[in-house]
Design a protein around this motif. Structure first.
Motif, PDB file in Angstrom:
ATOM      1  N   ALA A   1       0.836  -1.205   0.000  1.00  0.00           N
ATOM      2  CA  ALA A   1       0.000   0.000   0.000  1.00  0.00           C
ATOM      3  C   ALA A   1       0.870   1.254   0.000  1.00  0.00           C
ATOM      4  O   ALA A   1       0.583   2.230  -0.716  1.00  0.00           O
ATOM      5  CB  ALA A   1      -0.922  -0.007   1.214  1.00  0.00           C
ATOM      6  N   THR A   2       1.939   1.235   0.795  1.00  0.00           N
ATOM      7  CA  THR A   2       2.828   2.392   0.879  1.00  0.00           C
ATOM      8  C   THR A   2       3.555   2.614  -0.438  1.00  0.00           C
ATOM      9  O   THR A   2       3.675   3.755  -0.903  1.00  0.00           O
ATOM     10  CB  THR A   2       3.855   2.191   2.009  1.00  0.00           C
ATOM     11  OG1 THR A   2       3.150   1.996   3.247  1.00  0.00           O
ATOM     12  CG2 THR A   2       4.774   3.386   2.133  1.00  0.00           C
ATOM     13  N   GLU A   3       4.042   1.543  -1.055  1.00  0.00           N
ATOM     14  CA  GLU A   3       4.751   1.689  -2.321  1.00  0.00           C
ATOM     15  C   GLU A   3       3.844   2.293  -3.387  1.00  0.00           C
ATOM     16  O   GLU A   3       4.243   3.218  -4.105  1.00  0.00           O
ATOM     17  CB  GLU A   3       5.278   0.342  -2.813  1.00  0.00           C
ATOM     18  CG  GLU A   3       5.999   0.457  -4.154  1.00  0.00           C
ATOM     19  CD  GLU A   3       6.475  -0.881  -4.693  1.00  0.00           C
ATOM     20  OE1 GLU A   3       7.592  -1.276  -4.326  1.00  0.00           O
ATOM     21  OE2 GLU A   3       5.738  -1.499  -5.475  1.00  0.00           O
ATOM     22  N   PHE A   4       2.609   1.797  -3.494  1.00  0.00           N
ATOM     23  CA  PHE A   4       1.704   2.329  -4.508  1.00  0.00           C
ATOM     24  C   PHE A   4       1.414   3.808  -4.241  1.00  0.00           C
ATOM     25  O   PHE A   4       1.403   4.628  -5.163  1.00  0.00           O
ATOM     26  CB  PHE A   4       0.398   1.536  -4.535  1.00  0.00           C
ATOM     27  CG  PHE A   4      -0.505   1.904  -5.677  1.00  0.00           C
ATOM     28  CD1 PHE A   4      -0.271   1.403  -6.949  1.00  0.00           C
ATOM     29  CD2 PHE A   4      -1.586   2.760  -5.495  1.00  0.00           C
ATOM     30  CE1 PHE A   4      -1.090   1.754  -8.024  1.00  0.00           C
ATOM     31  CE2 PHE A   4      -2.414   3.107  -6.542  1.00  0.00           C
ATOM     32  CZ  PHE A   4      -2.169   2.598  -7.812  1.00  0.00           C
ATOM     33  N   ALA A   5       1.199   4.156  -2.978  1.00  0.00           N
ATOM     34  CA  ALA A   5       0.924   5.550  -2.613  1.00  0.00           C
ATOM     35  C   ALA A   5       2.099   6.449  -2.996  1.00  0.00           C
ATOM     36  O   ALA A   5       1.905   7.553  -3.523  1.00  0.00           O
ATOM     37  CB  ALA A   5       0.636   5.650  -1.123  1.00  0.00           C
ATOM     38  N   PHE A   6       3.328   5.991  -2.757  1.00  0.00           N
ATOM     39  CA  PHE A   6       4.495   6.806  -3.066  1.00  0.00           C
ATOM     40  C   PHE A   6       4.724   6.897  -4.578  1.00  0.00           C
ATOM     41  O   PHE A   6       5.087   7.957  -5.091  1.00  0.00           O
ATOM     42  CB  PHE A   6       5.739   6.222  -2.391  1.00  0.00           C
ATOM     43  CG  PHE A   6       5.798   6.510  -0.907  1.00  0.00           C
ATOM     44  CD1 PHE A   6       4.789   7.226  -0.270  1.00  0.00           C
ATOM     45  CD2 PHE A   6       6.858   6.052  -0.146  1.00  0.00           C
ATOM     46  CE1 PHE A   6       4.842   7.495   1.089  1.00  0.00           C
ATOM     47  CE2 PHE A   6       6.929   6.327   1.222  1.00  0.00           C
ATOM     48  CZ  PHE A   6       5.919   7.042   1.835  1.00  0.00           C
ATOM     49  N   LEU A   7       4.524   5.779  -5.286  1.00  0.00           N
ATOM     50  CA  LEU A   7       4.724   5.800  -6.737  1.00  0.00           C
ATOM     51  C   LEU A   7       3.705   6.701  -7.424  1.00  0.00           C
ATOM     52  O   LEU A   7       4.040   7.418  -8.370  1.00  0.00           O
ATOM     53  CB  LEU A   7       4.644   4.378  -7.301  1.00  0.00           C
ATOM     54  CG  LEU A   7       5.804   3.440  -6.945  1.00  0.00           C
ATOM     55  CD1 LEU A   7       5.567   2.048  -7.513  1.00  0.00           C
ATOM     56  CD2 LEU A   7       7.137   3.996  -7.457  1.00  0.00           C
ATOM     57  N   VAL A   8       2.461   6.679  -6.960  1.00  0.00           N
ATOM     58  CA  VAL A   8       1.445   7.581  -7.520  1.00  0.00           C
ATOM     59  C   VAL A   8       1.807   9.030  -7.217  1.00  0.00           C
ATOM     60  O   VAL A   8       1.557   9.927  -8.022  1.00  0.00           O
ATOM     61  CB  VAL A   8       0.048   7.257  -6.951  1.00  0.00           C
ATOM     62  CG1 VAL A   8      -0.968   8.316  -7.376  1.00  0.00           C
ATOM     63  CG2 VAL A   8      -0.423   5.893  -7.434  1.00  0.00           C
ATOM     64  N   GLY A   9       2.418   9.247  -6.057  1.00  0.00           N
ATOM     65  CA  GLY A   9       2.788  10.593  -5.673  1.00  0.00           C
ATOM     66  C   GLY A   9       3.838  11.214  -6.577  1.00  0.00           C
ATOM     67  O   GLY A   9       3.896  12.446  -6.709  1.00  0.00           O
ATOM     68  N   ILE A  10       4.659  10.399  -7.239  1.00  0.00           N
ATOM     69  CA  ILE A  10       5.729  10.944  -8.088  1.00  0.00           C
ATOM     70  C   ILE A  10       5.160  11.728  -9.268  1.00  0.00           C
ATOM     71  O   ILE A  10       5.455  12.922  -9.419  1.00  0.00           O
ATOM     72  CB  ILE A  10       6.678   9.819  -8.556  1.00  0.00           C
ATOM     73  CG1 ILE A  10       7.466   9.273  -7.359  1.00  0.00           C
ATOM     74  CG2 ILE A  10       7.643  10.342  -9.625  1.00  0.00           C
ATOM     75  CD1 ILE A  10       8.295   8.042  -7.679  1.00  0.00           C
ATOM     76  N   PRO A  11       4.335  11.128 -10.161  1.00  0.00           N
ATOM     77  CA  PRO A  11       3.787  11.933 -11.263  1.00  0.00           C
ATOM     78  C   PRO A  11       2.840  13.024 -10.785  1.00  0.00           C
ATOM     79  O   PRO A  11       2.771  14.102 -11.380  1.00  0.00           O
ATOM     80  CB  PRO A  11       3.060  10.898 -12.131  1.00  0.00           C
ATOM     81  CG  PRO A  11       2.739   9.780 -11.204  1.00  0.00           C
ATOM     82  CD  PRO A  11       3.883   9.728 -10.240  1.00  0.00           C
ATOM     83  N   THR A  12       2.114  12.746  -9.695  1.00  0.00           N
ATOM     84  CA  THR A  12       1.180  13.750  -9.166  1.00  0.00           C
ATOM     85  C   THR A  12       1.916  15.004  -8.718  1.00  0.00           C
ATOM     86  O   THR A  12       1.550  16.124  -9.080  1.00  0.00           O
ATOM     87  CB  THR A  12       0.390  13.168  -7.982  1.00  0.00           C
ATOM     88  OG1 THR A  12      -0.338  12.017  -8.416  1.00  0.00           O
ATOM     89  CG2 THR A  12      -0.571  14.194  -7.418  1.00  0.00           C
ATOM     90  N   MET A  13       2.985  14.806  -7.958  1.00  0.00           N
ATOM     91  CA  MET A  13       3.726  15.957  -7.438  1.00  0.00           C
ATOM     92  C   MET A  13       4.538  16.642  -8.534  1.00  0.00           C
ATOM     93  O   MET A  13       4.690  17.865  -8.535  1.00  0.00           O
ATOM     94  CB  MET A  13       4.613  15.514  -6.278  1.00  0.00           C
ATOM     95  CG  MET A  13       3.813  15.076  -5.055  1.00  0.00           C
ATOM     96  SD  MET A  13       4.830  14.309  -3.779  1.00  0.00           S
ATOM     97  CE  MET A  13       5.830  15.708  -3.283  1.00  0.00           C
ATOM     98  N   PHE A  14       5.061  15.866  -9.488  1.00  0.00           N
ATOM     99  CA  PHE A  14       5.762  16.478 -10.619  1.00  0.00           C
ATOM    100  C   PHE A  14       4.809  17.344 -11.433  1.00  0.00           C
ATOM    101  O   PHE A  14       5.150  18.455 -11.848  1.00  0.00           O
ATOM    102  CB  PHE A  14       6.377  15.401 -11.510  1.00  0.00           C
ATOM    103  CG  PHE A  14       7.794  15.054 -11.154  1.00  0.00           C
ATOM    104  CD1 PHE A  14       8.739  16.046 -10.922  1.00  0.00           C
ATOM    105  CD2 PHE A  14       8.196  13.734 -11.049  1.00  0.00           C
ATOM    106  CE1 PHE A  14      10.039  15.734 -10.584  1.00  0.00           C
ATOM    107  CE2 PHE A  14       9.501  13.405 -10.717  1.00  0.00           C
ATOM    108  CZ  PHE A  14      10.428  14.411 -10.490  1.00  0.00           C
ATOM    109  N   ALA A  15       3.589  16.832 -11.660  1.00  0.00           N
ATOM    110  CA  ALA A  15       2.603  17.595 -12.428  1.00  0.00           C
ATOM    111  C   ALA A  15       2.201  18.872 -11.696  1.00  0.00           C
ATOM    112  O   ALA A  15       2.115  19.948 -12.304  1.00  0.00           O
ATOM    113  CB  ALA A  15       1.367  16.728 -12.694  1.00  0.00           C
ATOM    114  N   ALA A  16       1.947  18.747 -10.394  1.00  0.00           N
ATOM    115  CA  ALA A  16       1.570  19.923  -9.602  1.00  0.00           C
ATOM    116  C   ALA A  16       2.706  20.945  -9.579  1.00  0.00           C
ATOM    117  O   ALA A  16       2.481  22.155  -9.696  1.00  0.00           O
ATOM    118  CB  ALA A  16       1.210  19.499  -8.183  1.00  0.00           C
ATOM    119  N   THR A  17       3.943  20.452  -9.446  1.00  0.00           N
ATOM    120  CA  THR A  17       5.099  21.330  -9.438  1.00  0.00           C
ATOM    121  C   THR A  17       5.259  22.043 -10.775  1.00  0.00           C
ATOM    122  O   THR A  17       5.505  23.247 -10.832  1.00  0.00           O
ATOM    123  CB  THR A  17       6.377  20.529  -9.119  1.00  0.00           C
ATOM    124  OG1 THR A  17       6.246  19.934  -7.824  1.00  0.00           O
ATOM    125  CG2 THR A  17       7.609  21.413  -9.148  1.00  0.00           C
ATOM    126  N   GLY A  18       5.107  21.288 -11.865  1.00  0.00           N
ATOM    127  CA  GLY A  18       5.204  21.887 -13.199  1.00  0.00           C
ATOM    128  C   GLY A  18       4.121  22.920 -13.450  1.00  0.00           C
ATOM    129  O   GLY A  18       4.363  23.987 -14.029  1.00  0.00           O
TER     130      GLY A  18
END
Length: 280
Positions: A198-215
């Motif tokens: 569960a933690t791995e999936f949450a963190f992996l989803v967070g990568i594109p999400t946070m990159f998109a928000a940052t961009g």
């Protein structure tokens, strides 16, 4: 306080709190009351440092998923959880990550269009910390019961992917909620009973999400001309501090959850929230 020291402290706070289930946004909003308000570009930079740390930690996992998604049929060389041991399973896992991200993107844009802005007052953040801590204890209890009933499951279902996407948006709307806490516990309650999965999936989803928000935020900053006035020395110090501390914090968390519950984080949230209500 020296500006570089203040930048260093903000970078450390971001790195520690971004992926631990204690809310980075809430901590930064509170810290800025004493360390000084920072530019949007500065906040984007320290967040990018934390994202970079997680990319480095999961680099082999990400490369395996990208290779499978691109059509390479070689077996995955790195999958400690056994979730995607074949190319077909890796592609399915990647599609679920994409679905969770798509749900987050669509719902996030909708929230933006509705004009929702993050509250910057201490009281709502404090209450979010307290209520989030209580919710974590309750969710932990029901997740444990579900794990006993279903056994250890590391499977990420399509339902889990959708719910994790929604949880990311909810956490973004209410500072103090914690994106990692919301997504991890939603996954646990929805059927992925293995904490590490569960933690791995949450963190992996967070990568594109946070990159998109940052961009998305970076485009606004560049168009407004704000970048021309940035203190780049403080920016660099905070970015490096965020990346290093996030790397250490995530590595520690992944080891910690192997044999411990999230109760300590829930207690911390309640104590911090109560202290803020009393003293601030």
């Amino acid at each position: 306080m020296n500006d570089l020291l203040a930048a260093l402290l903000l970078g450390i706070i971001e790195g520690i709190t971004e992926f631990l289930p204690i809310s980075s946004t809430g901590h930064l909003l509170i810290a800025e009351r004493w360390l000084g308000h920072r530019s949007d570009l500065f906040n984007i930079g320290i967040q990018a440092g934390a994202i970079l740390a997680v990319v480095l930690i999961y680099r082999r996992r990400l490369w395996g998923l990208l290779s499978a998604f691109a059509g390479h049929d070689a077996p995955a060389k790195y999958d400690p959880l056994g979730i995607a041991s074949t190319p077909a399973q890796s592609r399915t896992y990647a599609y679920k990550l994409m679905l969770a991200f798509a749900v987050t993107a669509v719902c996030g844009l909708l929230v933006k269009r509705l004009g929702w802005e993050l509250p910057d007052r201490v009281q709502p953040i404090a209450w979010a910390l307290i209520l989030g801590g209580i919710w974590m204890v309750v969710a932990e209890y029901f997740a444990s019961r579900r794990a006993l009933a279903l056994g250890e499951r590391n499977t990420i279902t399509w339902t889990v992917a959708i719910l994790v996407g929604i949880a990311q948006v909810v956490a973004g709307v209410f500072p103090g909620t914690s994106r990692s806490a919301a997504t991890i516990f939603v996954a646990l309650l929805a059927g992925t009973t293995q904490r590490s999965a569960a933690t791995e999936f949450a963190f992996l989803v967070g990568i594109p999400t946070m990159f998109a928000a940052t961009g998305y935020e970076l485009i606004d900053v560049i168009q407004s001309g704000e970048a021309a006035n940035e203190d780049w020395s403080a920016f660099l110090v905070a970015f490096i501090a965020s990346a290093i501390t996030a790397f250490i914090a995530v590595k520690w968390l992944l080891t910690y959850i192997q044999s411990h519950r999230f109760t300590v984080f829930a207690v911390y949230r309640v104590v911090l929230g109560a202290a803020l209500l009393i003293f601030v």
